[in-house]
Design an enzyme around this catalytic site. Structure first.
Site, mmCIF file in Angstrom:
data_model
loop_
_atom_site.group_PDB
_atom_site.id
_atom_site.type_symbol
_atom_site.label_atom_id
_atom_site.label_comp_id
_atom_site.label_asym_id
_atom_site.label_seq_id
_atom_site.Cartn_x
_atom_site.Cartn_y
_atom_site.Cartn_z
ATOM 1 N N GLU A 99 0.850 -1.198 -0.009
ATOM 2 C CA GLU A 99 -0.245 0.081 -0.040
ATOM 3 C C GLU A 99 0.803 1.178 0.003
ATOM 4 O O GLU A 99 2.061 1.223 0.414
ATOM 5 C CB GLU A 99 -1.003 -0.084 1.270
ATOM 6 C CG GLU A 99 -1.663 1.116 1.507
ATOM 7 C CD GLU A 99 -2.900 1.413 0.402
ATOM 8 O OE1 GLU A 99 -2.510 1.655 -0.681
ATOM 9 O OE2 GLU A 99 -3.899 1.435 0.601
ATOM 10 N N ASP A 100 0.489 2.285 -0.622
ATOM 11 C CA ASP A 100 1.131 3.512 -0.445
ATOM 12 C C ASP A 100 1.444 4.280 0.642
ATOM 13 O O ASP A 100 2.143 4.563 1.179
ATOM 14 C CB ASP A 100 0.893 4.720 -1.672
ATOM 15 C CG ASP A 100 -0.628 4.833 -1.627
ATOM 16 O OD1 ASP A 100 -1.313 4.283 -1.049
ATOM 17 O OD2 ASP A 100 -0.832 5.759 -2.527
ATOM 18 N N ASP A 103 -3.544 6.012 6.207
ATOM 19 C CA ASP A 103 -3.893 7.120 6.891
ATOM 20 C C ASP A 103 -4.759 6.836 7.996
ATOM 21 O O ASP A 103 -4.523 6.662 9.359
ATOM 22 C CB ASP A 103 -4.333 8.215 5.685
ATOM 23 C CG ASP A 103 -4.620 9.623 6.229
ATOM 24 O OD1 ASP A 103 -4.623 9.978 7.125
ATOM 25 O OD2 ASP A 103 -5.003 10.409 5.399
ATOM 26 N N PHE A 152 -0.776 16.791 3.642
ATOM 27 C CA PHE A 152 -1.397 16.013 2.695
ATOM 28 C C PHE A 152 -0.389 15.677 1.636
ATOM 29 O O PHE A 152 -0.013 16.693 1.009
ATOM 30 C CB PHE A 152 -2.694 17.188 1.738
ATOM 31 C CG PHE A 152 -3.174 16.639 0.595
ATOM 32 C CD1 PHE A 152 -2.922 15.342 0.068
ATOM 33 C CD2 PHE A 152 -4.150 17.609 0.109
ATOM 34 C CE1 PHE A 152 -3.735 15.056 -1.131
ATOM 35 C CE2 PHE A 152 -5.159 17.276 -1.090
ATOM 36 C CZ PHE A 152 -4.590 15.922 -1.629
ATOM 37 N N ARG A 165 1.270 11.777 -9.331
ATOM 38 C CA ARG A 165 1.622 10.579 -8.885
ATOM 39 C C ARG A 165 2.999 10.272 -9.521
ATOM 40 O O ARG A 165 3.816 9.406 -8.918
ATOM 41 C CB ARG A 165 0.684 9.538 -9.540
ATOM 42 C CG ARG A 165 -0.803 9.368 -9.006
ATOM 43 C CD ARG A 165 -1.480 8.333 -9.351
ATOM 44 N NE ARG A 165 -2.953 8.256 -9.147
ATOM 45 C CZ ARG A 165 -3.567 8.010 -8.030
ATOM 46 N NH1 ARG A 165 -2.837 7.500 -7.243
ATOM 47 N NH2 ARG A 165 -4.942 7.950 -8.034
HETATM 48 C C1 PRP Z 1 -5.749 6.328 -0.631
HETATM 49 C C2 PRP Z 1 -4.482 5.617 -0.368
HETATM 50 C C3 PRP Z 1 -4.772 4.571 0.335
HETATM 51 C C4 PRP Z 1 -5.876 5.073 1.214
HETATM 52 C C5 PRP Z 1 -5.310 5.433 2.538
HETATM 53 O O1 PRP Z 1 -6.302 5.898 -1.753
HETATM 54 O O2 PRP Z 1 -3.872 5.080 -1.691
HETATM 55 O O3 PRP Z 1 -5.364 3.436 -0.378
HETATM 56 O O4 PRP Z 1 -6.435 6.287 0.559
HETATM 57 O O5 PRP Z 1 -6.369 6.175 3.209
HETATM 58 P P1 PRP Z 1 -6.981 5.489 4.612
HETATM 59 O O6 PRP Z 1 -6.029 4.976 5.334
HETATM 60 O O7 PRP Z 1 -7.624 6.852 5.297
HETATM 61 O O8 PRP Z 1 -8.035 4.655 4.215
HETATM 62 P P2 PRP Z 1 -7.288 6.742 -2.736
HETATM 63 O O9 PRP Z 1 -8.826 6.026 -2.263
HETATM 64 O O10 PRP Z 1 -6.956 7.997 -2.829
HETATM 65 O O11 PRP Z 1 -7.074 5.761 -3.997
HETATM 66 P P3 PRP Z 1 -5.873 5.906 -5.050
HETATM 67 O O12 PRP Z 1 -4.750 4.714 -4.360
HETATM 68 O O13 PRP Z 1 -6.325 5.469 -6.376
HETATM 69 O O14 PRP Z 1 -5.144 7.097 -4.903
#
Ligand code: PRP
Length: 178
Positions: A99-100, A103, A152, A165
């Site tokens: 996972e990236d 949060d 952010f 990205r």
């Molecule tokens: C972002 C990120 C994680 C998630 C983290 O995804 O890539 O998957 O939010 O947030 P959290 O811990 O509050 O759940 P996003 O829905 O923006 O999709 P993306 O990966 O396509 O950018």
């Protein structure tokens, strides 16, 4: 779109060396596992995952999952669904989920619970950035690239409205006029 500036918080070289270190640790833990499946959570994990797996020398299968949240567009709504499922059968296999950013933790926790139902032999998690500022649920992460307190963030896979990205470093979005 509001005007903003980007302030670098992690540079490319630091990412490169940290990813290498992480890969070494993961390789030491997983190299004797048979049937390893690396699963990236789209879209954010694509760059981190691509960099990480190129350091591994053990055999693996690669797959992706994509989730979306209902409602306001943020996962805090708690309503999550799969929009692109994994295609590899993970039953009895050793899964490393990539996972990236974690949060609130809601996305990762949901995906972990979802994958556990497919009965993997083990499930480990590697996140590029652990940001605890807004954590809403407990989620156990095995490997962390960087801990960042707040902000952010964009770059290295992370986006703001699908932008930035591609940046090789990580930046904080600073909105002008507050
Ligand atoms: C972002 C990120 C994680 C998630 C983290 O995804 O890539 O998957 O939010 O947030 P959290 O811990 O509050 O759940 P996003 O829905 O923006 O999709 P993306 O990966 O396509 O950018």
């Amino acid at each position: 779109m509001k005007e903003y500036d980007l302030k670098q918080v992690i540079d490319e070289q630091s990412i490169r060396s940290r990813v290498k270190e992480l890969a070494r640790t993961i390789e030491a833990d997983m190299r004797y596992c048979e049937d390893v499946v690396i699963i990236g959570i789209l879209k954010g994990a694509f760059i981190f995952m691509a960099d990480l797996v190129r350091h591994f020398s053990f055999p693996m299968q690669i797959d992706f999952i994509r989730i979306a949240s209902y409602g306001t567009g943020h996962t805090s709504s708690g309503e999550i669904r799969v929009t692109k499922d994994i295609e590899v059968d993970i039953e009895g296999k050793h899964v490393l989920l990539i996972e990236d950013i974690v949060d609130t933790g809601l996305s990762l926790k949901w995906v972990m619970d979802y994958l556990k139902k497919r009965k993997p032999a083990s499930l480990k998690v590697c996140v590029f950035i652990d940001k605890k500022e807004r954590r809403e649920c407990e989620v156990s992460v095995d490997y962390v690239g960087f801990e960042v307190q707040e902000g952010f963030l964009v770059g290295y896979g992370l986006d703001y409205s699908e932008r930035h990205r591609e940046l090789p470093g990580v930046y904080e979005v600073r909105f002008r006029n507050g």
